[in-house]
Enzyme design. Structure first.
Site, PDB file in Angstrom:
ATOM      1  N   LYS A 259      15.317 -20.108  55.208  1.00  0.00           N
ATOM      2  CA  LYS A 259      14.471 -18.915  55.080  1.00  0.00           C
ATOM      3  C   LYS A 259      15.362 -17.695  54.810  1.00  0.00           C
ATOM      4  CE  LYS A 259      10.937 -20.615  58.276  1.00  0.00           C
ATOM      5  NZ  LYS A 259       9.770 -20.599  57.376  1.00  0.00           N
ATOM      6  N   ARG A 336       4.310 -30.080  58.449  1.00  0.00           N
ATOM      7  CA  ARG A 336       3.388 -31.141  58.025  1.00  0.00           C
ATOM      8  C   ARG A 336       4.037 -32.515  58.144  1.00  0.00           C
ATOM      9  NH1 ARG A 336       2.784 -28.405  52.257  1.00  0.00           N
ATOM     10  NH2 ARG A 336       3.052 -26.646  53.668  1.00  0.00           N
TER      11      ARG A 336
END
Length: 478
Positions: A259, A336
């Site tokens: 990030k 996920r």
């Protein structure tokens, strides 16, 4: 707040109070242009009266349970902090139109709002500030065992929300996967008459072929912990079996797709376990409430998404526990991957319905803003149940489409699927990914709470989701 031609209140309670104060209330409300709008308030200091201050707090013209009255409680808490009050009394200027059931619910909502509004997480401050408020009297909304039952329920849910907030607020150097598992085990031990805990190690997860989850965990020095709590009532038949699955990334660096840049929010990635906080907070409340007729499985595949020589790389292919293969085209779409194996595990418990909660996508925040969670489900019946629960909790949800045609963007040339389909419709494609790991016979809902899990203005967690989950479980209870 309406007044007659003599600038006197027409409302009987305000009129009587204003008379005792020599007209000061009407005069100041006019000077400050206080009309009772929601979110507005005014407080008068009284030099010679039984109470040191009298305040008016606006609810707006169409105050509705429960959110309006929860906000009233929060406003009372804020005023009491400012005044450093020891005791507070609350009375509605217009309660005569409320039914007995509405009075119970209103009192419960005010109590919840006040308790949560008073709470401050000062565990990591060198000089914590302790609130002085000792008692709150809610006047005119009834007494008796039914009200006591409602207030006890409010207390249980509020304490669970505070617990959830503290989990999310805890930094990643404190709340590791092992620490989160310990918190879960502690809940089970506190309510061992109805809750049991099973914490799976990395080796046990490997035996269950959880390659998707373990791929995310591979780079961290802190080993993963797969959390499974089970609630069973101490007596009576089981009517429904439910599962609550929470994303449990105690820190998310993004992995090799690290990030970076403005808006990446790496500084608050301790919040990436907000789904697990909702699930474990619900477990705590249900352990206290003990609803009959329902079995509930609380499941969290907890780990960190870090960077090291053993870490998962972009382009790697991993295999989930249901045999489906995933080409990892973005290591920052890791939640996920952990949920994939958690959902397969949940289905294997023989449950009828699953609700998963995850801080899954920034796309959902773009779509719905910071206060509303996105709901994805192919089941209209399950959507109806959860939205009815949210009407009681006051939490905000919005149903989003599961557009099957978007799955085309998730196809891989070398595996069954990729783990992200790009920016467009990102929250939808994430939900479609999760759907691949749920048995078609099971009713399933995905809740993306990336926005409402965190109050960016106050820089603290909200405990979002817990109140709605508890209400939903109770709706499935006999």
């Amino acid at each position: 707040m309406s007044k007659d031609e003599n600038s006197k209140f027409q409302n009987s309670i305000l009129k009587k109070l204003d008379g005792l104060l020599g007209g000061m209330l009407a005069e100041v409300s006019s000077e400050e242009d206080f009309t009772g709008k929601a979110g507005k308030s005014m407080v008068l200091r009284l030099p010679s009266c039984g109470s040191k201050r009298v305040g008016l707090i606006g609810l707006g013209k169409t105050a509705s349970y429960p959110a309006s009255f929860q906000r009233l409680g929060e406003a009372v808490a804020a005023a009491s902090k400012t005044a450093q009050a020891n005791s507070v009394a609350i009375i509605l200027a217009s309660s005569e139109d409320l039914s007995n059931e509405s009075k119970l619910s209103t009192a419960s909502a005010i109590a919840s709002g006040t308790v949560l509004g008073m709470y401050e997480d000062s565990r990591y401050k060198s000089e914590p500030r302790k609130p002085k408020l000792n008692s709150v009297d809610i006047i005119g909304l009834g007494t008796g065992p039914e009200l006591e039952k409602k207030l006890k329920y409010a207390e249980n849910v509020s304490s669970a929300i505070i617990f959830g907030r503290e989990l999310v607020n805890s930094p990643a150097n404190v709340l590791t996967p092992a620490a989160l598992a310990a918190e879960a085990s502690n809940i089970a031990s506190l309510y061992s008459d109805v809750l049991s805990a099973n914490i799976l190690s990395a080796e046990q997860c490997k035996e269950l072929k959880m390659g998707s989850y373990l791929g995310v965990a591979a780079a961290s020095a802190n080993p993963p912990h797969f959390i499974h709590l089970c609630y069973k009532p101490s007596s009576g038949p089981i009517k429904t079996k439910l599962a609550l699955v929470g994303k449990g990334l105690t820190f998310d660096s993004g992995g090799y797709n690290i990030k970076t840049g403005a808006g990446c929010s790496i500084d608050i990635m301790k919040t990436d376990m907000g789904g697990s906080a909702a699930v474990l907070g619900a477990a705590k409340a249900l352990g206290q409430i003990k609803p009959p007729g329902v079995e509930v499985h609380f499941i969290v595949a907890s780990c960190e998404n870090m960077i090291s020589g053993t870490g998962m790389r972009p382009g790697d292919i991993i295999t989930a526990s249901n045999g489906k293969t995933i080409e990892v085209n973005n290591t920052d779409a890791e939640g996920r991957l952990t949920l994939a194996d958690a959902l397969v595990y949940a289905c294997n418990q023989g449950v009828d319905k699953i609700v998963d909660l995850a801080t899954l996508t920034g796309a959902c925040i773009v779509a719905l803003g910071p206060s509303i969670a996105g709901v994805f489900t192919p089941s209209d019946d399950l959507a109806k149940e959860v939205f009815e629960a949210s009407e009681v909790s006051g939490e905000k949800f919005w149903r989003m489409p599961l557009e099957e045609s978007y799955w085309e963007s998730m196809k891989s040339g070398v595996a069954d699927m990729v783990n992200t389909g790009g920016r467009q419709g990102g929250a939808i494609t994430a939900a479609l990914f999760l759907k691949q790991f749920v048995d078609e016979k099971v009713q399933w809902m995905h809740i993306d709470l990336a926005g409402p899990v965190w109050n960016d203005k106050k820089r603290v967690a909200t405990g979002f989701g817990i109140a709605t989950l508890v209400e939903w479980v109770l709706k499935n209870s006999s």
